[in-house]
Design a protein around this motif. Structure first.
Motif, PDB file in Angstrom:
ATOM      1  N   ASP A  97       0.835  -1.301  -0.108  1.00  0.00           N
ATOM      2  CA  ASP A  97      -0.058   0.173   0.123  1.00  0.00           C
ATOM      3  C   ASP A  97       0.758   1.211  -0.010  1.00  0.00           C
ATOM      4  OD1 ASP A  97      -2.226   1.566   0.070  1.00  0.00           O
ATOM      5  OD2 ASP A  97      -2.629   1.169   2.113  1.00  0.00           O
ATOM      6  N   ALA A  98       2.037   1.231   0.602  1.00  0.00           N
ATOM      7  CA  ALA A  98       2.901   2.165   0.542  1.00  0.00           C
ATOM      8  C   ALA A  98       3.320   2.773  -0.688  1.00  0.00           C
ATOM      9  CB  ALA A  98       4.179   2.171   1.631  1.00  0.00           C
ATOM     10  N   GLY A  99       3.718   1.838  -1.546  1.00  0.00           N
ATOM     11  CA  GLY A  99       3.830   2.147  -2.783  1.00  0.00           C
ATOM     12  C   GLY A  99       5.241   3.062  -3.168  1.00  0.00           C
ATOM     13  N   TRP A 100       6.445   2.346  -2.260  1.00  0.00           N
ATOM     14  CA  TRP A 100       7.669   2.846  -2.506  1.00  0.00           C
ATOM     15  C   TRP A 100       8.267   2.948  -3.743  1.00  0.00           C
ATOM     16  CZ3 TRP A 100       8.667  -0.558   2.338  1.00  0.00           C
ATOM     17  CH2 TRP A 100       8.222   0.288   3.541  1.00  0.00           C
ATOM     18  N   GLY A 101       8.275   1.710  -4.340  1.00  0.00           N
ATOM     19  CA  GLY A 101       8.918   1.589  -5.812  1.00  0.00           C
ATOM     20  C   GLY A 101       8.383   2.593  -6.873  1.00  0.00           C
ATOM     21  N   GLY A 102       7.002   2.798  -6.860  1.00  0.00           N
ATOM     22  CA  GLY A 102       6.536   4.015  -7.732  1.00  0.00           C
ATOM     23  C   GLY A 102       6.988   5.308  -7.480  1.00  0.00           C
ATOM     24  N   PHE A 103       6.963   5.390  -6.190  1.00  0.00           N
ATOM     25  CA  PHE A 103       7.461   6.830  -5.641  1.00  0.00           C
ATOM     26  C   PHE A 103       8.811   7.027  -6.000  1.00  0.00           C
ATOM     27  CE2 PHE A 103       9.827   8.973  -2.335  1.00  0.00           C
ATOM     28  CZ  PHE A 103       9.395  10.370  -2.541  1.00  0.00           C
ATOM     29  N   PHE A 104       9.946   5.908  -5.959  1.00  0.00           N
ATOM     30  CA  PHE A 104      11.059   6.297  -6.666  1.00  0.00           C
ATOM     31  C   PHE A 104      11.463   6.406  -7.896  1.00  0.00           C
ATOM     32  CE2 PHE A 104      12.643   3.644  -2.270  1.00  0.00           C
ATOM     33  CZ  PHE A 104      12.366   4.773  -1.790  1.00  0.00           C
ATOM     34  N   GLU A 105      10.416   5.843  -8.520  1.00  0.00           N
ATOM     35  CA  GLU A 105      10.705   6.033  -9.924  1.00  0.00           C
ATOM     36  C   GLU A 105      10.094   7.476 -10.586  1.00  0.00           C
ATOM     37  OE1 GLU A 105       8.404   2.956 -11.896  1.00  0.00           O
ATOM     38  OE2 GLU A 105       9.485   1.283 -11.431  1.00  0.00           O
ATOM     39  N   ILE A 106       9.225   7.842  -9.948  1.00  0.00           N
ATOM     40  CA  ILE A 106       8.700   9.130 -10.289  1.00  0.00           C
ATOM     41  C   ILE A 106       9.758  10.291  -9.700  1.00  0.00           C
ATOM     42  CG2 ILE A 106       6.875  11.042  -9.594  1.00  0.00           C
ATOM     43  CD1 ILE A 106       4.945   8.606  -9.607  1.00  0.00           C
ATOM     44  N   LEU A 107      10.213  10.030  -8.381  1.00  0.00           N
ATOM     45  CA  LEU A 107      11.644  10.783  -7.887  1.00  0.00           C
ATOM     46  C   LEU A 107      12.382  11.016  -8.919  1.00  0.00           C
ATOM     47  CD1 LEU A 107      11.832  12.429  -5.306  1.00  0.00           C
ATOM     48  CD2 LEU A 107      13.421  10.465  -4.268  1.00  0.00           C
ATOM     49  N   LYS A 108      12.845   9.892  -9.359  1.00  0.00           N
ATOM     50  CA  LYS A 108      14.117   9.980 -10.354  1.00  0.00           C
ATOM     51  C   LYS A 108      13.499  10.670 -11.744  1.00  0.00           C
ATOM     52  CE  LYS A 108      17.113   6.945 -13.299  1.00  0.00           C
ATOM     53  NZ  LYS A 108      17.330   5.486 -13.565  1.00  0.00           N
ATOM     54  N   GLN A 109      12.364  10.700 -12.040  1.00  0.00           N
ATOM     55  CA  GLN A 109      11.709  11.226 -13.227  1.00  0.00           C
ATOM     56  C   GLN A 109      12.027  12.729 -13.019  1.00  0.00           C
ATOM     57  OE1 GLN A 109       7.974  10.171 -14.519  1.00  0.00           O
ATOM     58  NE2 GLN A 109       7.672  11.931 -15.392  1.00  0.00           N
ATOM     59  N   LYS A 110      11.436  13.113 -11.939  1.00  0.00           N
ATOM     60  CA  LYS A 110      11.057  14.649 -11.546  1.00  0.00           C
ATOM     61  C   LYS A 110      12.628  15.156 -11.102  1.00  0.00           C
ATOM     62  CE  LYS A 110       6.777  14.971 -11.861  1.00  0.00           C
ATOM     63  NZ  LYS A 110       6.439  15.552 -13.103  1.00  0.00           N
ATOM     64  N   GLY A 111      13.563  14.530 -10.922  1.00  0.00           N
ATOM     65  CA  GLY A 111      15.073  14.879 -10.610  1.00  0.00           C
ATOM     66  C   GLY A 111      15.557  15.025 -11.932  1.00  0.00           C
ATOM     67  N   GLU A 112      15.270  14.226 -12.955  1.00  0.00           N
ATOM     68  CA  GLU A 112      15.868  14.471 -14.220  1.00  0.00           C
ATOM     69  C   GLU A 112      15.185  15.944 -14.851  1.00  0.00           C
ATOM     70  OE1 GLU A 112      14.989  10.892 -16.289  1.00  0.00           O
ATOM     71  OE2 GLU A 112      16.748  10.095 -15.385  1.00  0.00           O
ATOM     72  N   GLU A 113      13.881  16.091 -14.498  1.00  0.00           N
ATOM     73  CA  GLU A 113      13.217  17.172 -15.221  1.00  0.00           C
ATOM     74  C   GLU A 113      13.682  18.623 -14.638  1.00  0.00           C
ATOM     75  OE1 GLU A 113       9.058  16.517 -14.827  1.00  0.00           O
ATOM     76  OE2 GLU A 113       9.085  14.915 -16.154  1.00  0.00           O
ATOM     77  N   THR A 114      14.207  18.692 -13.298  1.00  0.00           N
ATOM     78  CA  THR A 114      14.418  19.795 -12.649  1.00  0.00           C
ATOM     79  C   THR A 114      15.871  20.070 -12.599  1.00  0.00           C
ATOM     80  OG1 THR A 114      14.031  18.603 -10.493  1.00  0.00           O
ATOM     81  CG2 THR A 114      12.180  19.541 -11.173  1.00  0.00           C
ATOM     82  N   GLY A 115      16.612  18.990 -12.701  1.00  0.00           N
ATOM     83  CA  GLY A 115      18.216  18.900 -12.620  1.00  0.00           C
ATOM     84  C   GLY A 115      18.487  18.858 -11.013  1.00  0.00           C
TER      85      GLY A 115
END
Length: 299
Positions: free
Chosen positions: A221-239
């Motif tokens: 239910d916590a969904g850590w895996g999906g969160f880490f993937e999105i975190l990596k994606q947003k990190g690439e977008e924002t630098g």
């Protein structure tokens, strides 16, 4: 089909199933992918060529965002709320300026609190599946009582699927918002590299099967895996630089003196006490500081 089956029997590895041939069910597949040709998007319509007896099929599209770049692949998906068209586009070369000299934080994800940052910032866990579990249990019981092949079973199955989809959409929306909150204006965000599948399968901390099942549901239910993937994606977008560090002993290590404690903390123990220097701190905050220190050591 049988030739392929016997070939798989000869070449399969230990523990694998060869997959006996069977008739395809009507709802066996939920998606189809077009790679380079056979489709185009034109005037708010998806046009598919060589589909059935007609030379082309025009399907009206409800576009939720403007198309950017060149379409490379197109997928048609069937979900509980209807049909969806997913377009993958190539935007070409995009120059993103890397953030330098900004704040750097480490985060520790958990079950009680979704994420705790080394600067004290917290993101609470919404627990979407737990909130709908009673309603879902009732819908699944209703489904199990329906006769197979009946229209009532079909409607009950759709109801269960819609509940699961609702939880999935809620969780994904939360993950995007949490990723934006964590990244903020930071130049680096560090997190633990977790083997979530192994954590779900083993759940070693609990003793009874009921407690293990409860822990597995909470981790899923916590969904850590999906969160880490999105975190990596947003990190690439924002630098923002996203760093994954080894997760071993981040909870047992003291963030002040660096000594790793001998006693493993249970999930119910929310306060960390160092056996060496006597340092006392919230266990999640202590772990987040250890994550940040490990990321800085990596460089």
């Amino acid at each position: 089909a049988y030739q392929a089956f016997f070939r798989r029997v000869k070449t399969m590895k230990k523990g694998e199933a060869p997959g006996f041939p069977h008739f395809k069910r009507r709802d066996e597949w939920d998606s189809i992918i077009y790679r380079t040709n056979g489709y185009r998007v034109e005037d708010g319509h998806l046009i598919i060529t060589k589909c059935g007896i007609a030379p082309e099929m025009r399907i009206p599209l409800l576009m939720h965002r403007a198309q950017l770049g060149t379409i490379k692949t197109m997928a048609i998906k069937r979900e509980a709320d209807g049909w969806h068209c997913v377009l993958s586009c190539d935007l070409g070369e995009i120059q993103i300026e890397q953030r330098v000299g900004g704040p750097e934080i480490g985060i520790d994800v958990g079950l009680k609190t979704f994420a705790v940052a080394s600067d004290g910032q917290t993101v609470e866990s919404p627990k979407y599946y737990a909130k709908v579990q009673k309603q879902l249990r009732r819908a699944q019981r209703s489904l199990s009582r329906k006769q197979k092949g009946s229209n009532r079973r079909k409607k009950a199955k759709e109801q269960v699927a819609k509940l699961h989809l609702h939880v999935k959409n809620q969780r994904r929306d939360f993950q995007f918002k949490a990723a934006r909150t964590v990244i903020g204006e930071n130049s680096m965000v560090a997190h633990e590299k977790l083997d979530i599948r192994q954590m779900v399968e083993h759940a070693q901390e609990e003793t009874t099967e009921k407690e293990k099942a409860r822990l597995r549901r909470a981790i899923t239910d916590a969904g850590w895996g999906g969160f880490f993937e999105i975190l990596k994606q947003k990190g690439e977008e924002t630098g923002t630089r996203i760093v994954a560090v080894p997760a071993a002993f981040t909870t047992r290590q003291c963030s002040k003196c660096g000594v790793i404690g001998r006693i493993r903390l249970k999930l119910s123990q929310r306060v960390f006490r160092c056996e060496h220097c006597g340092h006392v701190q919230d266990r999640d905050l202590n772990a987040a500081k250890n994550v940040l220190a490990r990321a800085k050591a990596i460089g």
